[in-house]
Enzyme design. Structure first.
Site, PDB file in Angstrom:
ATOM      1  N   VAL A  60       0.849  -1.199   0.000  1.00 22.21           N
ATOM      2  CA  VAL A  60       0.000   0.000   0.000  1.00 22.21           C
ATOM      3  C   VAL A  60       0.883   1.248   0.000  1.00 22.21           C
ATOM      4  CG1 VAL A  60      -1.698   1.330   1.322  1.00 22.21           C
ATOM      5  CG2 VAL A  60      -1.947  -1.162   1.132  1.00 22.21           C
ATOM      6  N   ASP A  77      -7.743 -16.632  10.179  1.00 18.66           N
ATOM      7  CA  ASP A  77      -8.934 -17.488  10.310  1.00 18.66           C
ATOM      8  C   ASP A  77      -9.573 -17.933   8.991  1.00 18.66           C
ATOM      9  OD1 ASP A  77      -8.623 -17.179  13.027  1.00 18.66           O
ATOM     10  OD2 ASP A  77     -10.144 -15.614  13.221  1.00 18.66           O
ATOM     11  N   ARG A 110     -11.542 -19.191  15.335  1.00 19.34           N
ATOM     12  CA  ARG A 110     -12.871 -18.742  15.826  1.00 19.34           C
ATOM     13  C   ARG A 110     -13.947 -19.723  15.398  1.00 19.34           C
ATOM     14  NH1 ARG A 110     -12.947 -13.693  18.034  1.00 19.34           N
ATOM     15  NH2 ARG A 110     -11.098 -12.489  17.548  1.00 19.34           N
ATOM     16  N   GLU A 127      -6.138 -38.134  11.397  1.00 11.54           N
ATOM     17  CA  GLU A 127      -7.120 -39.225  11.400  1.00 11.54           C
ATOM     18  C   GLU A 127      -8.535 -38.671  11.549  1.00 11.54           C
ATOM     19  OE1 GLU A 127      -4.031 -39.690  12.549  1.00 11.54           O
ATOM     20  OE2 GLU A 127      -3.676 -41.311  11.113  1.00 11.54           O
ATOM     21  N   GLU A 173     -10.789 -24.504  17.444  1.00 13.76           N
ATOM     22  CA  GLU A 173     -11.160 -23.938  18.746  1.00 13.76           C
ATOM     23  C   GLU A 173     -12.657 -23.644  18.888  1.00 13.76           C
ATOM     24  OE1 GLU A 173      -9.197 -20.151  19.386  1.00 13.76           O
ATOM     25  OE2 GLU A 173     -10.049 -19.272  17.570  1.00 13.76           O
ATOM     26  N   GLN A 199       0.507 -19.852  16.019  1.00 14.32           N
ATOM     27  CA  GLN A 199      -0.157 -19.851  14.703  1.00 14.32           C
ATOM     28  C   GLN A 199      -0.283 -18.465  14.099  1.00 14.32           C
ATOM     29  OE1 GLN A 199      -3.813 -22.733  14.993  1.00 14.32           O
ATOM     30  NE2 GLN A 199      -3.218 -22.137  17.050  1.00 14.32           N
ATOM     31  N   ARG A 200      -0.075 -17.432  14.912  1.00 15.22           N
ATOM     32  CA  ARG A 200      -0.249 -16.074  14.399  1.00 15.22           C
ATOM     33  C   ARG A 200       1.067 -15.412  13.995  1.00 15.22           C
ATOM     34  NH1 ARG A 200      -4.834 -13.482  17.655  1.00 15.22           N
ATOM     35  NH2 ARG A 200      -3.305 -11.973  18.318  1.00 15.22           N
TER      36      ARG A 200
END
Ligand code: F6P
Length: 320
Positions: free
Chosen positions: A23, A127, A171, A187, A222, A252-253
């Protein structure tokens, strides 16, 4: 349009920095001034706004997080905070605003549009829960982080003939679980989009064991309405299998964005600038069928999200 603002909001996501870079550099290339707003809507309300140049985004394309910082603003949801945000945009003579964030942030963007601000929304969240794009910026990196963890967990689960429940973020959306589950050979994949039948879960695990499959990985999103601790305990009690749980959490973030996320961020970030300079405001930019797209922001937020459930079904068949 002479001057635009840029902010990141909500949970950070890998690739947000690559979007900021796109940007800023895209805007400067096209003769615009760019003002960075720190800490999302909170920073907008507080006037934490500064001019950015090409150098302010040097060496960030590979970095996780967001150099503009981020926040989940409660102030912005209130009348007074919202008014202050509008006043600040006016004081700094910001004519167009690029907002990079997830569901909550883009709903905030919509409120600004209704108040007359010219906004472009970019999907930035791990997400993958936004309906107007096949992928959000950050999703691919997050899935790869989960995949790398699952590989390691698989090693130890196999050695101990153990069942491991791995909880992932998302979420109310099961996409991280589905793609990491399919590609990690899980599995079982448990997601909020499908009701969890505990009897079926336990039966499958016992059948797997009877067929010689001594260890299993269950990826649980989650948003599933049973806690991971309850799930672990129930499996242990009902099947007698050695069962452990791992909640992957904020790992994970973070991390360096994948090539895919850097590409999405660069292309969508540049598209945000292109829209602003061509007078096309109040749009959400997405990526569909490997091409950049944009839609009216309000319509975009009301679209029906593409479901990844078919991938979950394939995963179930392949992991038997
Ligand atoms: O929206 C991204 C996300 O990481 C979700 O997957 C998770 O539920 C949430 O943010 C956690 O948010 P916070 O940083 O506020 O704890």
């Amino acid at each position: 349009m002479k001057r635009i603002g840029l902010l990141t909001s909500g949970g950070d996501a890998p690739g947000m920095n690559a979007a900021i870079r796109a940007v800023v550099r895209g805007a400067i290339y096209n003769g615009l001034e760019v003002f960075g707003i720190e800490r999302g809507f909170d920073g907008l309300i507080a006037g934490e706004i500064f001019e950015m140049d090409r150098k302010s985004v040097s060496d960030i394309i590979h970095r996780g997080g967001t150099v503009l910082k981020t926040a989940r603003s409660t102030q912005f949801m209130e009348e007074q905070g919202f008014r202050m945000a509008l006043n600040m945009l006016e004081s700094f003579q910001i004519e167009g605003l690029v907002i990079i964030g997830g569901n909550g942030s883009l709903h905030g963007a919509l409120d600004l549009v209704k108040a007359g601000v010219k906004v472009i929304g970019l999907p930035g969240t791990i997400d993958n829960d936004l309906p107007f794009t096949d992928e959000t910026i950050g999703f691919d990196t997050s899935v790869n982080t989960v995949l790398s963890a699952v590989g390691k967990i698989r090693d130890t689960s196999h050695s101990h003939d153990r069942t491991t429940v791995v909880e992932v973020m998302g979420r109310e959306c099961g996409d991280i679980a589905i793609v990491a589950g399919l590609t990690g050979g899980a599995e079982m994949i448990l997601i909020p989009e499908r009701t969890v039948d505990m009897n079926a879960v336990c039966r499958t695990l016992v059948e797997n064991r009877n067929n010689g499959k001594m260890s299993s990985i269950i990826i649980k999103a989650e948003g599933v309405d049973i806690t991971t601790a309850e799930l672990e305990q129930t499996i242990r009690e009902k099947t007698g299998l050695d069962t452990k749980m791992v909640i992957l959490g904020y790992v994970q973030r973070g991390g360096s964005p994948t090539a895919r996320d850097r590409m999405l961020a660069s292309v969508m970030g540049y598209e945000a600038v292109r829209l602003l300079i061509s007078g096309e405001y109040n749009k959400a930019v997405g990526f569909r069928n490997n091409d950049v797209v944009s839609y009216d922001l309000q319509e975009a937020m009301q679209m029906k999200k593409k479901s990844l459930l078919p991938l979950s079904d394939i995963s179930d068949i392949l992991s038997k």
